[in-house]
Design a protein around this motif. Structure first.
Motif, short mmCIF file in Angstrom:
data_model
loop_
_atom_site.label_atom_id
_atom_site.label_comp_id
_atom_site.label_asym_id
_atom_site.label_seq_id
_atom_site.Cartn_x
_atom_site.Cartn_y
_atom_site.Cartn_z
N SER A 87 0.67 -1.20 0.05
CA SER A 87 0.23 0.08 0.08
C SER A 87 1.14 1.15 0.35
O SER A 87 2.09 1.43 0.31
CB SER A 87 -1.21 -0.14 1.20
OG SER A 87 -0.07 -0.25 2.24
N PHE A 88 0.46 2.41 -0.40
CA PHE A 88 0.69 3.62 -0.50
C PHE A 88 -0.05 5.04 -0.64
O PHE A 88 -0.46 4.46 -1.62
CB PHE A 88 1.92 3.79 -1.65
CG PHE A 88 2.11 5.58 -2.30
CD1 PHE A 88 3.15 5.91 -0.93
CD2 PHE A 88 1.31 5.74 -3.43
CE1 PHE A 88 3.88 7.05 -1.46
CE2 PHE A 88 2.17 6.99 -3.31
CZ PHE A 88 2.83 7.48 -2.64
N GLY A 89 0.35 5.56 0.19
CA GLY A 89 -0.87 7.05 0.02
C GLY A 89 -0.24 8.25 -0.21
O GLY A 89 0.45 8.55 0.64
N PRO A 90 -0.46 9.23 -0.71
CA PRO A 90 0.49 10.44 -0.73
C PRO A 90 -0.40 10.97 0.57
O PRO A 90 -1.57 11.39 0.58
CB PRO A 90 0.00 11.29 -1.77
CG PRO A 90 -1.57 9.92 -2.23
CD PRO A 90 -1.26 9.14 -2.35
N ALA A 91 0.56 11.90 1.67
CA ALA A 91 -0.37 12.87 2.62
C ALA A 91 -0.73 14.18 1.27
O ALA A 91 -0.03 14.55 1.19
CB ALA A 91 0.68 13.27 2.64
N PRO A 92 -2.25 14.17 1.60
CA PRO A 92 -2.90 15.45 0.67
C PRO A 92 -3.02 16.56 1.82
O PRO A 92 -4.43 16.76 2.10
CB PRO A 92 -4.06 14.64 0.64
CG PRO A 92 -4.88 13.53 1.43
CD PRO A 92 -3.49 13.21 2.43
N GLY A 93 -2.15 16.99 2.28
CA GLY A 93 -2.09 18.13 3.34
C GLY A 93 -1.31 17.92 4.06
O GLY A 93 -1.72 18.77 5.29
N CYS A 94 -1.63 16.36 4.89
CA CYS A 94 -1.87 15.81 6.59
C CYS A 94 -0.46 15.24 6.80
O CYS A 94 0.61 15.02 5.59
CB CYS A 94 -2.94 15.06 6.77
SG CYS A 94 -3.23 13.44 5.44
N ALA A 95 -0.26 15.15 8.06
CA ALA A 95 1.86 15.31 8.56
C ALA A 95 1.12 13.50 7.83
O ALA A 95 2.28 13.09 7.92
CB ALA A 95 0.88 15.66 9.46
N VAL A 96 0.31 12.76 8.21
CA VAL A 96 0.49 11.05 8.63
C VAL A 96 -0.73 10.46 7.51
O VAL A 96 -1.69 10.79 7.35
CB VAL A 96 0.74 10.30 9.47
CG1 VAL A 96 0.94 8.99 9.64
CG2 VAL A 96 1.07 11.39 10.62
N MET A 97 -0.89 9.91 6.59
CA MET A 97 -1.63 9.03 5.63
C MET A 97 -0.84 7.69 5.94
O MET A 97 0.14 7.59 5.96
CB MET A 97 -0.98 9.12 4.37
CG MET A 97 -2.00 8.18 3.34
SD MET A 97 -4.14 9.24 3.31
CE MET A 97 -4.92 8.00 2.37
N THR A 98 -2.14 6.75 6.09
CA THR A 98 -1.99 5.33 6.45
C THR A 98 -2.63 4.90 5.80
O THR A 98 -4.08 5.36 5.74
CB THR A 98 -2.06 4.84 7.45
OG1 THR A 98 -3.46 5.55 8.19
CG2 THR A 98 -1.52 5.47 8.99
N VAL A 99 -2.32 3.63 5.00
CA VAL A 99 -3.10 3.05 4.04
C VAL A 99 -3.36 1.33 4.11
O VAL A 99 -2.34 0.82 3.92
CB VAL A 99 -2.79 3.49 2.64
CG1 VAL A 99 -3.64 2.60 1.02
CG2 VAL A 99 -3.36 4.46 1.71
N LEU A 100 -4.53 1.03 4.56
CA LEU A 100 -4.15 -0.66 5.04
C LEU A 100 -4.70 -1.43 3.60
O LEU A 100 -6.04 -1.28 3.05
CB LEU A 100 -5.08 -0.81 5.92
CG LEU A 100 -5.07 -2.21 6.87
CD1 LEU A 100 -4.17 -2.65 7.39
CD2 LEU A 100 -7.21 -2.80 6.64
N VAL A 101 -3.87 -2.17 2.85
CA VAL A 101 -4.14 -2.91 1.92
C VAL A 101 -4.48 -4.65 2.16
O VAL A 101 -3.46 -4.82 2.47
CB VAL A 101 -3.75 -2.53 0.49
CG1 VAL A 101 -4.11 -3.31 -0.55
CG2 VAL A 101 -3.76 -1.29 0.65
N ALA A 102 -5.74 -5.00 2.41
CA ALA A 102 -6.16 -6.64 2.67
C ALA A 102 -5.96 -7.21 0.81
O ALA A 102 -6.07 -7.09 0.19
CB ALA A 102 -7.57 -6.83 3.01
N HIS A 103 -5.42 -8.53 1.65
CA HIS A 103 -4.50 -9.91 0.25
C HIS A 103 -4.67 -10.36 1.16
O HIS A 103 -4.08 -11.06 1.92
CB HIS A 103 -3.35 -8.93 -0.47
CG HIS A 103 -3.17 -10.13 -1.47
ND1 HIS A 103 -3.19 -11.31 -1.98
CD2 HIS A 103 -2.62 -9.58 -3.08
CE1 HIS A 103 -3.08 -11.67 -2.46
NE2 HIS A 103 -2.59 -11.04 -3.45
#
Length: 104
Positions: free
Chosen positions: A31-47
């Motif tokens: 998983s990857f996600g850009p930080a859209p103006g916030c300090a931390v971006m977390t992305v959880l991907v289930a596989h």
């Protein structure tokens, strides 16, 4: 967007069946996600039976990224230790090549 909060979290459901790309089995999802103006971006991907957590930090907003990641890791370990144990599962065998789903 993102100026009124410090952390954004997203969960993306992934496939729960075997997938193949150009004949090769997909074994993990990252998983990857850009930080859209916030300090931390977390992305959880289930596989299938696994999850991947991607964390993007704004270095200008997080003074000690190593300490932040250590705290996140410790928090997840606490949650996992508190979770009820479930019996180990056996991964079923892969279907025949003719039966496999393919993504080309």
């Amino acid at each position: 967007m993102g100026r009124s909060y410090d952390l954004q979290a997203s969960q993306v459901p992934g496939p729960h069946r075997p997938l193949h790309v150009a004949g090769a089995a997909v074994t993990d999802a990252y998983s990857f996600g850009p930080a859209p103006g916030c300090a931390v971006m977390t992305v959880l991907v289930a596989h299938r039976e696994r999850c991947s957590l991607g964390v993007t930090l704004d270095a200008a907003a997080i003074a000690d990224p190593v300490a932040f990641m250590r705290a996140l890791d410790e928090g997840f370990r606490e949650v996992l230790e508190a979770a009820p144990r479930r019996p180990a599962t056996v991964t079923p065998p892969e279907p025949n090549r003719e039966q496999k789903d393919s993504v080309a």
